[in-house]
Design a protein around this motif. Structure first.
Motif, PDB file in Angstrom:
ATOM      1  N   TYR A  22       0.841  -1.189   0.000  1.00 21.68           N
ATOM      2  CA  TYR A  22       0.000   0.000   0.000  1.00 21.68           C
ATOM      3  C   TYR A  22       0.882   1.247   0.000  1.00 21.68           C
ATOM      4  CZ  TYR A  22      -3.945  -2.988   1.310  1.00 21.68           C
ATOM      5  OH  TYR A  22      -4.921  -3.967   1.331  1.00 21.68           O
ATOM      6  N   LEU A  23       0.509   2.220  -0.808  1.00 19.93           N
ATOM      7  CA  LEU A  23       1.158   3.522  -0.790  1.00 19.93           C
ATOM      8  C   LEU A  23       0.125   4.554  -0.365  1.00 19.93           C
ATOM      9  CD1 LEU A  23       3.545   5.421  -1.336  1.00 19.93           C
ATOM     10  CD2 LEU A  23       2.779   5.559  -3.727  1.00 19.93           C
ATOM     11  N   PHE A  24       0.359   5.170   0.796  1.00 25.11           N
ATOM     12  CA  PHE A  24      -0.513   6.228   1.288  1.00 25.11           C
ATOM     13  C   PHE A  24       0.047   7.580   0.864  1.00 25.11           C
ATOM     14  CE2 PHE A  24      -2.189   2.850   3.715  1.00 25.11           C
ATOM     15  CZ  PHE A  24      -3.368   3.254   4.333  1.00 25.11           C
ATOM     16  N   ALA A  25      -0.824   8.494   0.505  1.00 23.31           N
ATOM     17  CA  ALA A  25      -0.451   9.872   0.177  1.00 23.31           C
ATOM     18  C   ALA A  25      -1.262  10.774   1.096  1.00 23.31           C
ATOM     19  CB  ALA A  25      -0.737  10.168  -1.294  1.00 23.31           C
ATOM     20  N   LEU A  26      -0.628  11.232   2.182  1.00 24.61           N
ATOM     21  CA  LEU A  26      -1.349  11.909   3.251  1.00 24.61           C
ATOM     22  C   LEU A  26      -0.890  13.354   3.419  1.00 24.61           C
ATOM     23  CD1 LEU A  26      -1.383   9.100   5.980  1.00 24.61           C
ATOM     24  CD2 LEU A  26      -3.035   9.519   4.135  1.00 24.61           C
ATOM     25  N   THR A  27      -1.813  14.205   3.838  1.00 30.30           N
ATOM     26  CA  THR A  27      -1.503  15.596   4.144  1.00 30.30           C
ATOM     27  C   THR A  27      -1.751  15.845   5.623  1.00 30.30           C
ATOM     28  OG1 THR A  27      -3.746  16.297   3.579  1.00 30.30           O
ATOM     29  CG2 THR A  27      -2.109  16.343   1.813  1.00 30.30           C
ATOM     30  N   VAL A  52       4.321   5.537   3.261  1.00 27.13           N
ATOM     31  CA  VAL A  52       3.498   6.724   3.478  1.00 27.13           C
ATOM     32  C   VAL A  52       4.235   7.961   2.980  1.00 27.13           C
ATOM     33  CG1 VAL A  52       2.259   8.136   5.144  1.00 27.13           C
ATOM     34  CG2 VAL A  52       2.437   5.658   5.509  1.00 27.13           C
ATOM     35  N   LEU A  53       3.674   8.575   1.948  1.00 28.37           N
ATOM     36  CA  LEU A  53       4.119   9.891   1.499  1.00 28.37           C
ATOM     37  C   LEU A  53       3.430  10.930   2.375  1.00 28.37           C
ATOM     38  CD1 LEU A  53       4.023  10.018  -2.420  1.00 28.37           C
ATOM     39  CD2 LEU A  53       5.797  11.001  -0.973  1.00 28.37           C
ATOM     40  N   ALA A  54       4.210  11.791   3.023  1.00 25.76           N
ATOM     41  CA  ALA A  54       3.603  12.772   3.925  1.00 25.76           C
ATOM     42  C   ALA A  54       4.603  13.883   4.217  1.00 25.76           C
ATOM     43  CB  ALA A  54       3.162  12.100   5.230  1.00 25.76           C
ATOM     44  N   GLU A  55       4.114  14.957   4.839  1.00 26.36           N
ATOM     45  CA  GLU A  55       5.008  16.013   5.293  1.00 26.36           C
ATOM     46  C   GLU A  55       5.879  15.490   6.426  1.00 26.36           C
ATOM     47  OE1 GLU A  55       1.476  18.846   3.964  1.00 26.36           O
ATOM     48  OE2 GLU A  55       1.461  17.156   5.332  1.00 26.36           O
ATOM     49  N   VAL A  65       4.154   3.673  13.899  1.00 24.93           N
ATOM     50  CA  VAL A  65       3.203   2.588  13.648  1.00 24.93           C
ATOM     51  C   VAL A  65       3.787   1.518  12.727  1.00 24.93           C
ATOM     52  CG1 VAL A  65       1.217   4.076  14.057  1.00 24.93           C
ATOM     53  CG2 VAL A  65       2.076   3.809  11.721  1.00 24.93           C
ATOM     54  N   GLY A  66       5.092   1.591  12.441  1.00 21.04           N
ATOM     55  CA  GLY A  66       5.752   0.534  11.693  1.00 21.04           C
ATOM     56  C   GLY A  66       5.663   0.651  10.192  1.00 21.04           C
ATOM     57  N   ALA A  67       5.371   1.842   9.685  1.00 21.07           N
ATOM     58  CA  ALA A  67       5.301   2.046   8.237  1.00 21.07           C
ATOM     59  C   ALA A  67       6.567   2.741   7.743  1.00 21.07           C
ATOM     60  CB  ALA A  67       4.075   2.877   7.873  1.00 21.07           C
ATOM     61  N   GLU A  68       6.801   2.671   6.433  1.00 21.02           N
ATOM     62  CA  GLU A  68       7.927   3.364   5.816  1.00 21.02           C
ATOM     63  C   GLU A  68       7.515   4.797   5.516  1.00 21.02           C
ATOM     64  OE1 GLU A  68       9.529   1.179   2.429  1.00 21.02           O
ATOM     65  OE2 GLU A  68       8.514  -0.624   3.164  1.00 21.02           O
ATOM     66  N   PHE A  69       8.366   5.733   5.898  1.00 18.88           N
ATOM     67  CA  PHE A  69       8.061   7.142   5.671  1.00 18.88           C
ATOM     68  C   PHE A  69       8.812   7.659   4.456  1.00 18.88           C
ATOM     69  CE2 PHE A  69       9.275  11.609   6.166  1.00 18.88           C
ATOM     70  CZ  PHE A  69       8.025  12.203   6.198  1.00 18.88           C
ATOM     71  N   VAL A  70       8.092   8.369   3.582  1.00 21.18           N
ATOM     72  CA  VAL A  70       8.682   9.000   2.411  1.00 21.18           C
ATOM     73  C   VAL A  70       8.208  10.453   2.388  1.00 21.18           C
ATOM     74  CG1 VAL A  70       8.970   8.935  -0.093  1.00 21.18           C
ATOM     75  CG2 VAL A  70       8.552   6.806   1.163  1.00 21.18           C
ATOM     76  N   PRO A  71       9.107  11.437   2.431  1.00 20.76           N
ATOM     77  CA  PRO A  71       8.655  12.833   2.466  1.00 20.76           C
ATOM     78  C   PRO A  71       8.140  13.306   1.114  1.00 20.76           C
ATOM     79  CG  PRO A  71      11.043  12.747   2.366  1.00 20.76           C
ATOM     80  CD  PRO A  71      10.576  11.319   2.495  1.00 20.76           C
ATOM     81  N   TRP A  72       7.176  14.208   1.153  1.00 20.02           N
ATOM     82  CA  TRP A  72       6.715  14.804  -0.099  1.00 20.02           C
ATOM     83  C   TRP A  72       7.859  15.510  -0.811  1.00 20.02           C
ATOM     84  CZ3 TRP A  72       2.689  13.394  -2.585  1.00 20.02           C
ATOM     85  CH2 TRP A  72       1.497  13.064  -1.953  1.00 20.02           C
ATOM     86  N   LEU A 119       4.392  11.536  -6.323  1.00 19.80           N
ATOM     87  CA  LEU A 119       3.818  10.195  -6.215  1.00 19.80           C
ATOM     88  C   LEU A 119       4.287   9.321  -7.369  1.00 19.80           C
ATOM     89  CD1 LEU A 119       0.518   9.072  -4.842  1.00 19.80           C
ATOM     90  CD2 LEU A 119       1.044   8.303  -7.139  1.00 19.80           C
ATOM     91  N   LEU A 120       4.301   9.864  -8.571  1.00 18.72           N
ATOM     92  CA  LEU A 120       4.756   9.070  -9.723  1.00 18.72           C
ATOM     93  C   LEU A 120       6.225   8.692  -9.579  1.00 18.72           C
ATOM     94  CD1 LEU A 120       2.976  10.915 -12.662  1.00 18.72           C
ATOM     95  CD2 LEU A 120       2.388   8.692 -11.685  1.00 18.72           C
TER      96      LEU A 120
END
Length: 434
Positions: A22-27, A52-55, A65-72, A119-120
């Motif tokens: 899953y790839l989340f894109a969160l603000t 998770v793409l996020a700020e 919560v054990g997810a991978e973080f990717v900054p916007w 995201l792309l």
């Protein structure tokens, strides 16, 4: 109370048949962060790979919560990543045109091109099975669509898109009962869509053209292209309506924010009823309102615990006596011991109060809060007063709710129904089947 330990959350036995990506894109929408990251946690706990793409303001919560973080932003921001909505000072204006333009500039259209490109780029060779976005991440939705990836949209509050049966967002109206009332609601909903579309739709369609996808006729069509719109709220709390078929009520996600889980707090001295005050996790110009609440509690034989959140310094308020002022406390834990909750009407606090069966005094500031407030009042679970109310008016409202058992009884009955929805939530089934 740490995330995952909430006794109201039903445990889902076993692991999924096949772990998915899953790839989340969160603000960062302030109060939207705990429930959206709570969805991330539930998937990670079941063995899925979750990025998770996020700020960067959300990095600690995501990693916890054990997810991978990717900054916007691929490069580090010089002073941390400030959410775009932070510049959107919506509490300073009552002009619907200015409000619409601010939302378009800072939350929907302004970030859309950057969100789509990022995201792309992140998809790359690690193509996810499913994309899940925040409600305002329109650029991420468009990019998922262009990449031919199924995507879901999280809606961590009442449904914001105009539909038959629901009062327009932000009005605080009750459901229309007459033809004239229904016409008024329809006109107001259409007007809000046009205003927001005027500022957001042309820029969003420019992004879609760059992505090779056809333009939208109506702004909300971008959201309606999602496979599912997952409402993280209670159908029992909401008014009856007729949303699109892709909309699913999956119940509230009750996780506390990461910054509040380990906060130290104590019950104020005294033996009166305990009143929790929680007026926004983000700044909405609420200092005067909070001070009026503190002054109101000082007049009553109650114990007050006031949590200011990250947006307001406790030292800027005058407390004393039986009123304790702190920056944060784990609301899930405190509400269980409280007799009454005073809130601005943020969805998370309202849901936690109801699940615990606690009545409320609601001082709505804006956004979805008037809609939450009118639902609380319509169910008999509390009273609503203006955010500009005097300490005397607030004190009378507090006394009324504490002295009238019917409010607590109504909150308890509604809370029971919401707890049942949480325990039988289809959230994970919807995500794992889509």
């Amino acid at each position: 109370m740490p995330a995952g330990s909430d006794r109201r959350e039903a445990a889902r036995p076993g692991r999924p048949p096949e772990p998915r990506h899953y790839l989340f894109a969160l603000t960062d929408g302030g109060g939207t962060v705990p429930p959206e990251v709570g969805v991330v946690r539930r998937l990670a706990d079941r063995g899925h790979r979750v990025r998770v793409l996020a700020e960067t303001s959300m990095e600690k919560a995501v990693r916890a919560v054990g997810a991978e973080f990717v900054p916007w932003r691929p490069e580090p921001a010089p002073h941390g990543d400030v959410p775009g909505h932070a510049a959107y000072r919506d509490w300073e204006t009552r002009s619907p045109w200015k409000l619409a333009r601010g939302m378009a500039d800072h939350m929907i259209a302004g970030p859309a091109r950057g969100h789509a490109r990022r995201l792309l780029a992140v998809i790359g060779p690690e193509r996810p099975d499913v994309v899940v976005t925040s409600f305002v991440a329109f650029g991420a939705m468009a990019a998922a669509e262009a990449a031919d990836l199924p995507f879901h949209v999280l809606v961590p509050n009442i449904y914001p898109i105009p539909v038959t049966g629901l009062p327009p967002m932000g009005t605080g109206w009750k459901p229309a009962r007459t033809g004239l009332g229904r016409a008024r609601a329809r006109v107001a909903g259409d007007a809000s869509t046009r205003m927001l579309g005027r500022y957001a739709l042309p820029r969003l369609n420019e992004v879609r053209t760059e992505l090779g996808t056809p333009p939208l006729r109506v702004l909300w069509d971008q959201v309606h292209r999602a496979r599912r719109q997952l409402l993280l709220t209670s159908a029992s709390f909401d008014f009856p309506a007729h949303p699109p078929s892709a909309v699913r009520y999956v119940g509230p996600v009750l996780d506390d924010p990461v910054w509040a889980r380990a906060a130290e707090w104590r019950v104020p001295d005294g033996d009166g009823p305990l009143v929790l005050v929680a007026l926004s996790s983000t700044y909405q110009g609420q200092q005067r309102c909070v001070q009026n609440v503190v002054d109101a509690l000082a007049r009553l034989r109650v114990r007050g615990l006031v949590t200011t959140g990250p947006g307001l310094d406790p030292h800027e308020l005058r407390g004393g006596g039986h009123v304790e002022i702190v920056r944060s406390a784990p609301h899930g834990e405190v509400i269980d011991r409280a007799d009454l909750v005073i809130t601005h009407g943020g969805h998370g606090t309202v849901m936690k109060a109801l699940v615990a069966g606690r009545p409320m005094v609601v001082l709505p500031h804006g956004r979805d809060q008037p809609g939450n407030a009118v639902r609380v009042a319509a169910r008999g679970a509390g009273v609503v007063v203006r955010r500009t109310a005097s300490p005397g008016t607030i004190a009378r409202a507090v006394r009324k709710v504490l002295d009238t058992p019917a409010y607590a009884d109504a909150a308890g009955r509604l809370g029971h129904r919401i707890r049942t929805e949480v325990e039988h939530s289809p959230l994970i089934d919807e995500l794992e089947s889509g």
